[in-house]
Design an enzyme around this catalytic site. Structure first.
Site, PDB file in Angstrom:
ATOM      1  N   ASP A   1       2.275  -7.609   9.994  1.00 29.91           N
ATOM      2  CA  ASP A   1       2.884  -7.307  11.169  1.00 29.91           C
ATOM      3  C   ASP A   1       2.743  -8.037  12.168  1.00 29.91           C
ATOM      4  OD1 ASP A   1       3.951  -5.192   9.284  1.00 29.91           O
ATOM      5  OD2 ASP A   1       3.136  -3.550  10.686  1.00 29.91           O
TER       6      ASP A   1
ATOM      7  N   THR B   1      -1.088   7.738  -1.045  1.00 32.04           N
ATOM      8  CA  THR B   1      -2.208   7.407  -1.566  1.00 32.04           C
ATOM      9  C   THR B   1      -2.952   6.338  -0.933  1.00 32.04           C
ATOM     10  OG1 THR B   1      -1.577   5.883  -3.140  1.00 32.04           O
ATOM     11  CG2 THR B   1      -1.062   8.229  -3.652  1.00 32.04           C
TER      12      THR B   1
ATOM     13  N   ASP C   1      -2.407  -4.634  11.927  1.00 37.89           N
ATOM     14  CA  ASP C   1      -2.020  -5.120  10.440  1.00 37.89           C
ATOM     15  C   ASP C   1      -1.612  -6.666  10.768  1.00 37.89           C
ATOM     16  OD1 ASP C   1       0.251  -5.764   8.627  1.00 37.89           O
ATOM     17  OD2 ASP C   1       0.016  -3.680   8.045  1.00 37.89           O
TER      18      ASP C   1
ATOM     19  N   ARG D   1       0.840  -1.292  -0.009  1.00 40.70           N
ATOM     20  CA  ARG D   1       0.052  -0.109  -0.058  1.00 40.70           C
ATOM     21  C   ARG D   1       0.859   1.228  -0.125  1.00 40.70           C
ATOM     22  NH1 ARG D   1      -5.058   0.372   0.654  1.00 40.70           N
ATOM     23  NH2 ARG D   1      -5.486  -1.771   1.497  1.00 40.70           N
TER      24      ARG D   1
END
Length: 214
Positions: A207, A108, A204, A104
């Site tokens: 992670d 943006t 996440d 990602r």
């Protein structure tokens, strides 16, 4: 609209609650993700076509059933999706595996493809496109476009996520073929943060399973 299945099996919901807990460490998180993926795969594969074969049992010859034709191709979205592969393959070891790498863009927040490797016969198989989190849906749709461009349009696509957002489901339904797409999730959460994390979610997943990005 694409079919959406939310899996409310007690074992899945129990393990999902443990995954959500911030006190759960990486080892336990990976184990839970693996277990939930296996339980989800049991439901995802419920409608695979069967054919009749004849075998010799210790007692006599018998007509029995096996899965027919080309089967599944599991395609995880790297890197978090890797944590779902082993659990699914424990039930369908003959499945082939492809990989689609996305990240990602930090500015943006849009997904960017950096890797795609698919089985040569991907378009002849039902595709199980997996990612623990279906947040905005943009990563799933980009992964599907990569599938079509580099492996041929799949005959059917199952999208499997442990947690999905309502926004993500809506985006996938609007941007993937409705008649040949089914969405599977263990839970559907209502909100996204400004940084596109699902609320309450789990954070996440990549992670949590493999350590923070470098």
């Amino acid at each position: 609209m694409s079919i959406v299945h939310v899996m409310d099996h007690p074992l899945i919901q129990h393990k999902l609650s443990l995954m959500r807990d911030q006190e759960t460490g990486p080892k336990e998180f990976r184990e839970l993700l693996n277990e939930i993926s296996m339980l989800m795969a049991y439901e995802v594969t419920r409608d695979l076509p069967l054919k009749t074969i004849e075998i010799e049992t210790p007692i006599c010859r018998a007509q029995t059933q096996v899965i027919a034709g080309k089967k599944l191709a599991i395609v995880p979205i790297l890197r978090a999706g890797l944590g779902m592969v082993d659990g699914i393959m424990s039930l369908v070891p003959a499945a082939k595996v492809g990989h689609i790498g996305l990240y990602r863009d930090p500015n943006t927040l849009e997904p960017v493809e950096y890797y795609c490797k698919l089985p040569a016969d991907a378009q002849e198989r039902e595709i199980l496109l997996v990612d623990p989190m279906l947040a905005t849906g943009s990563s799933l749709v980009l992964a599907y476009k990569a599938l079509c461009e580099k492996g041929g349009t799949p005959k059917y696509t199952h999208v499997a996520a442990v947690i999905a957002s309502e926004q993500g489901i809506d985006y996938v339904q609007k941007n993937m073929p409705r008649k040949t797409t089914t969405i599977w999730a263990a839970a559907v959460d209502e909100e996204l943060t400004s940084r596109c994390y699902i609320v309450p979610g789990i954070g996440d997943a990549g992670d949590l399973a493999y350590g923070e990005k470098v």
